[in-house]
Design a protein around this motif. Structure first.
Motif, PDB file in Angstrom:
ATOM      1  N   LYS A   1       9.545  27.403   7.757  1.00  0.00           N
ATOM      2  CA  LYS A   1      10.501  27.062   6.626  1.00  0.00           C
ATOM      3  C   LYS A   1      10.047  26.206   5.256  1.00  0.00           C
ATOM      4  CE  LYS A   1      14.452  28.584   9.064  1.00  0.00           C
ATOM      5  NZ  LYS A   1      15.630  28.250   9.761  1.00  0.00           N
ATOM      6  N   PRO A   2      10.321  26.147   4.285  1.00  0.00           N
ATOM      7  CA  PRO A   2       9.595  25.308   3.404  1.00  0.00           C
ATOM      8  C   PRO A   2      10.153  23.712   3.715  1.00  0.00           C
ATOM      9  CG  PRO A   2      10.598  27.106   2.067  1.00  0.00           C
ATOM     10  CD  PRO A   2      10.980  27.213   3.545  1.00  0.00           C
ATOM     11  N   GLU A   3      11.243  23.642   4.295  1.00  0.00           N
ATOM     12  CA  GLU A   3      11.634  22.510   4.652  1.00  0.00           C
ATOM     13  C   GLU A   3      10.724  21.566   5.829  1.00  0.00           C
ATOM     14  OE1 GLU A   3      14.975  25.077   6.079  1.00  0.00           O
ATOM     15  OE2 GLU A   3      13.673  24.891   4.284  1.00  0.00           O
TER      16      GLU A   3
ATOM     17  N   ASN B   1       5.162  14.751   5.240  1.00  0.00           N
ATOM     18  CA  ASN B   1       5.980  13.624   4.673  1.00  0.00           C
ATOM     19  C   ASN B   1       5.647  12.631   6.210  1.00  0.00           C
ATOM     20  OD1 ASN B   1       6.896  14.070   2.238  1.00  0.00           O
ATOM     21  ND2 ASN B   1       8.973  14.805   2.878  1.00  0.00           N
ATOM     22  N   HIS B   2       5.283  13.219   7.344  1.00  0.00           N
ATOM     23  CA  HIS B   2       4.961  12.550   8.454  1.00  0.00           C
ATOM     24  C   HIS B   2       3.535  12.430   8.728  1.00  0.00           C
ATOM     25  CE1 HIS B   2       9.033  13.429   9.617  1.00  0.00           C
ATOM     26  NE2 HIS B   2       9.023  12.732  10.579  1.00  0.00           N
ATOM     27  N   LEU B   3       2.566  12.873   7.730  1.00  0.00           N
ATOM     28  CA  LEU B   3       1.091  12.878   8.030  1.00  0.00           C
ATOM     29  C   LEU B   3       0.596  11.545   6.890  1.00  0.00           C
ATOM     30  CD1 LEU B   3       0.143  16.365   8.308  1.00  0.00           C
ATOM     31  CD2 LEU B   3       0.430  14.534  10.269  1.00  0.00           C
ATOM     32  N   MET B   4      -0.353  10.796   7.507  1.00  0.00           N
ATOM     33  CA  MET B   4      -1.010   9.807   6.700  1.00  0.00           C
ATOM     34  C   MET B   4      -2.602  10.137   6.884  1.00  0.00           C
ATOM     35  SD  MET B   4       1.416   6.342   7.323  1.00  0.00           S
ATOM     36  CE  MET B   4       0.795   5.417   6.015  1.00  0.00           C
TER      37      MET B   4
ATOM     38  N   LEU C   1      -4.919   8.234   1.432  1.00  0.00           N
ATOM     39  CA  LEU C   1      -5.350   9.296   0.569  1.00  0.00           C
ATOM     40  C   LEU C   1      -3.943  10.159   0.739  1.00  0.00           C
ATOM     41  CD1 LEU C   1      -6.978  10.704  -1.311  1.00  0.00           C
ATOM     42  CD2 LEU C   1      -7.756  12.238   0.717  1.00  0.00           C
ATOM     43  N   PRO C   2      -3.090  10.005  -0.364  1.00  0.00           N
ATOM     44  CA  PRO C   2      -2.039  10.990  -0.352  1.00  0.00           C
ATOM     45  C   PRO C   2      -2.405  12.536  -0.606  1.00  0.00           C
ATOM     46  CG  PRO C   2      -2.279   9.949  -2.428  1.00  0.00           C
ATOM     47  CD  PRO C   2      -3.259   9.191  -1.656  1.00  0.00           C
ATOM     48  N   PHE C   3      -1.846  13.498   0.265  1.00  0.00           N
ATOM     49  CA  PHE C   3      -2.262  14.963  -0.109  1.00  0.00           C
ATOM     50  C   PHE C   3      -1.003  15.829   0.335  1.00  0.00           C
ATOM     51  CE2 PHE C   3      -2.509  14.031   4.536  1.00  0.00           C
ATOM     52  CZ  PHE C   3      -1.988  15.144   4.921  1.00  0.00           C
ATOM     53  N   LYS C   4      -1.142  16.805   0.013  1.00  0.00           N
ATOM     54  CA  LYS C   4      -0.278  18.080   0.335  1.00  0.00           C
ATOM     55  C   LYS C   4      -0.914  19.315   0.890  1.00  0.00           C
ATOM     56  CE  LYS C   4       3.435  16.166  -1.394  1.00  0.00           C
ATOM     57  NZ  LYS C   4       4.608  15.508  -0.408  1.00  0.00           N
ATOM     58  N   PHE C   5      -0.288  20.226   1.614  1.00  0.00           N
ATOM     59  CA  PHE C   5      -1.028  21.397   1.885  1.00  0.00           C
ATOM     60  C   PHE C   5      -1.129  22.242   0.809  1.00  0.00           C
ATOM     61  CE2 PHE C   5       1.117  21.242   6.396  1.00  0.00           C
ATOM     62  CZ  PHE C   5       0.456  19.914   6.847  1.00  0.00           C
ATOM     63  N   GLU C   6      -2.160  23.074   0.647  1.00  0.00           N
ATOM     64  CA  GLU C   6      -2.248  24.097  -0.156  1.00  0.00           C
ATOM     65  C   GLU C   6      -2.320  25.456   0.138  1.00  0.00           C
ATOM     66  OE1 GLU C   6      -5.163  26.028  -2.143  1.00  0.00           O
ATOM     67  OE2 GLU C   6      -5.642  26.179   0.071  1.00  0.00           O
ATOM     68  N   ASN C   7      -1.935  26.439  -0.403  1.00  0.00           N
ATOM     69  CA  ASN C   7      -1.902  28.020   0.118  1.00  0.00           C
ATOM     70  C   ASN C   7      -2.716  28.836  -0.650  1.00  0.00           C
ATOM     71  OD1 ASN C   7      -0.336  28.507  -2.137  1.00  0.00           O
ATOM     72  ND2 ASN C   7       1.466  28.474  -1.163  1.00  0.00           N
TER      73      ASN C   7
ATOM     74  N   VAL D   1       3.144  10.003  11.556  1.00  0.00           N
ATOM     75  CA  VAL D   1       3.929   8.660  11.410  1.00  0.00           C
ATOM     76  C   VAL D   1       5.260   8.983  11.115  1.00  0.00           C
ATOM     77  CG1 VAL D   1       3.849   6.186  10.935  1.00  0.00           C
ATOM     78  CG2 VAL D   1       1.888   7.192  11.057  1.00  0.00           C
ATOM     79  N   GLU D   2       6.476   8.582  11.826  1.00  0.00           N
ATOM     80  CA  GLU D   2       7.749   8.560  10.981  1.00  0.00           C
ATOM     81  C   GLU D   2       8.027   7.845   9.786  1.00  0.00           C
ATOM     82  OE1 GLU D   2      10.965   9.275  14.296  1.00  0.00           O
ATOM     83  OE2 GLU D   2       9.652   7.840  15.008  1.00  0.00           O
ATOM     84  N   PRO D   3       8.559   8.342   8.660  1.00  0.00           N
ATOM     85  CA  PRO D   3       8.690   7.734   7.612  1.00  0.00           C
ATOM     86  C   PRO D   3       8.969   6.272   7.587  1.00  0.00           C
ATOM     87  CG  PRO D   3       9.320   9.886   7.455  1.00  0.00           C
ATOM     88  CD  PRO D   3       9.056   9.541   8.714  1.00  0.00           C
TER      89      PRO D   3
END
Length: 330
Positions: A177-179, A186-189, A311-317, A293-295
Motif C-alpha cells: 500500500k502507498p502508506e 521515512n524509516h530509512l537513512m 543523503l535524502p532519497f525516495k523509491f522510484e518505480n 531508524v524510527e523517526p
C-alpha cells in the motif's frame, strides 16, 4: 540526440546469491529497490566532418577512430554488441559517485544499451536490457559480479529477483500500500562514508569463499521472502530493521574484506543511538551505510554520525527510461 535515465539501487537482502557460483547450484534471490538517484547517458550521432569517429566523455575525454581503441570497457563492449560503428559522441553524468555501493557500473551499462537501442529506433523490454547488460559485464568483461544490479536498474521499483540454476531470472514485484512505502521511506537513512572501493575485487574474494560459505549465503537468501511479506502485509515495520541487522551480521561473516574497523565503528554508533538495523550497501568495503531508524530517533542517529553526509532519497518505480529523443539530431 538520445538521453537515457537509469536509477541506482538499494539491495535489502540476498546479495551474493546472485553470483553464478551460488545460483548455478541453488537458486539465488534478492530483494531490492530503485531509488530517485540516477545516471544519465547522452548519445549523439556526429557529423561526417568530425575529426574523430568517437568522442567518449567520462572521467576523462577519449577521441578514438576505432572501437577497439576505446578505453572505457563498458562503452567499448556495448558498441561491439550493438554493432554501432558510426560516428558517435557519448557522455555520462550521475547524481552519485561511482564505486559507492549503489550499482553504478551496472546502471551505466543498462542506460548506455538503452540509449543505443533508441538510436537504432528500437524498443526493447526491461528484461532484454538487464540480460544484455549483465552478459556484457559478467561474460564479456569477466567481472566477478552478480546480476542483481542490472535487473534492479532496468526494472526500478521494489522487486524480488530470483536467479535460476539455468541462468534465467524471474521478477516478482512486491505489492504494498502507498502508506507502507511512505512509512518505510521515512524509516530509512542513508549515510555516505566517503570510502570508495572496487566491488570487483571484493566480490572476487567472495567468489572464492562461495562454497565454504554457502550455508551463510543460503541464510541470507532466507531473509528475502520475509521482507517482501512484511511489506505486503503491512505488519510491524520494526521487524524490517531487525532483519537488516541479521543480514548484515551474516554478510560480514563471509570475508573480512566486507567491513573494517571504521565501518564497524559507524555502525555501532548508529545502533547505540537508536537504529534498529542496517547494512553496508553493495559488495562492501565502503560506500553507503543504510539504517532503519524510527523517526523519533533519527536526530540522535544523525548526531552520532555527524561526520557523514546523510543523503535524502525516495523509491522510484520507472526503471531505465529514455527521457530525451530528438530525431532531428540523430
Amino acid at each position: 540526440m538520445i538521453i537515457s535515465r537509469t536509477p541506482f539501487r538499494i539491495s535489502f537482502a540476498g546479495g551474493g546469491t546472485d553470483l553464478p557460483e551460488f545460483y548455478s547450484k541453488d537458486e539465488g534471490q534478492v530483494i531490492s529497490t530503485g531509488i530517485d538517484k540516477y545516471i544519465y547517458v547522452a548519445v549523439k550521432r556526429q557529423t561526417a566532418i568530425s575529426e574523430y569517429k568517437f568522442r567518449i566523455n567520462w572521467s576523462k575525454v577519449e577521441f578514438k577512430d576505432r572501437i577497439e581503441d576505446i578505453e572505457h570497457p563498458i562503452v567499448r563492449e556495448a558498441l561491439k554488441m550493438m554493432d554501432m560503428d558510426i560516428p558517435l559522441e557519448i557522455s555520462t553524468f550521475a547524481d552519485i559517485p561511482a564505486n559507492t555501493g549503489l550499482g553504478s557500473s551496472s546502471s551505466f551499462a543498462v542506460g548506455l544499451l538503452h540509449a543505443l537501442f533508441a538510436l537504432k529506433g528500437k524498443m526493447v523490454t526491461k528484461g532484454v536490457l538487464a540480460g544484455m547488460a549483465s552478459h556484457l559485464e559478467i561474460d564479456k568483461l569477466k567481472r566477478k559480479i552478480g546480476k542483481q544490479d542490472h535487473y534492479a536498474a532496468a526494472y526500478g521499483n521494489l522487486n524480488i529477483f530470483t536467479f535460476h540454476t539455468d541462468g534465467a531470472v524471474s521478477v516478482e514485484p512486491v505489492f504494498y500500500k502507498p502508506e507502507i512505502k511512505e512509512s518505510l521511506e521515512n524509516h530509512l537513512m542513508l549515510f555516505y562514508t566517503a570510502i570508495k572501493r572496487d566491488a570487483h575485487k571484493i566480490l572476487s574474494v567472495q567468489h572464492m569463499k562461495t562454497q565454504e560459505k554457502r550455508h551463510v549465503l543460503a541464510e541470507m537468501k532466507s531473509l528475502v521472502l520475509p521482507l517482501g511479506q512484511l511489506l505486503s502485509s503491512g505488519a510491524d515495520l520494526r521487524e524490517f530493521g531487525r532483519i537488516l541487522h541479521r543480514g548484515w551480521l551474516l554478510k560480514k561473516s563471509i570475508t573480512d574484506e566486507i567491513s573494517s574497523k571504521k565501518i564497524d565503528g559507524y555502525y555501532d554508533r548508529a545502533m547505540a543511538a537508536g537504529a534498529l538495523g542496517g547494512k553496508l550497501l553493495g559488495a562492501g568495503g565502503g560506500g553507503f551505510l543504510l539504517f532503519f531508524v524510527e523517526p523519533k530517533k533519527q536526530k540522535a542517529v544523525a548526531r552520532a554520525l555527524s561526520g557523514l553526509y546523510c543523503l535524502p532519497f525516495k523509491f522510484e518505480n520507472a526503471g531505465s527510461r529514455i527521457t530525451y529523443y530528438d530525431q532531428s539530431l540523430i
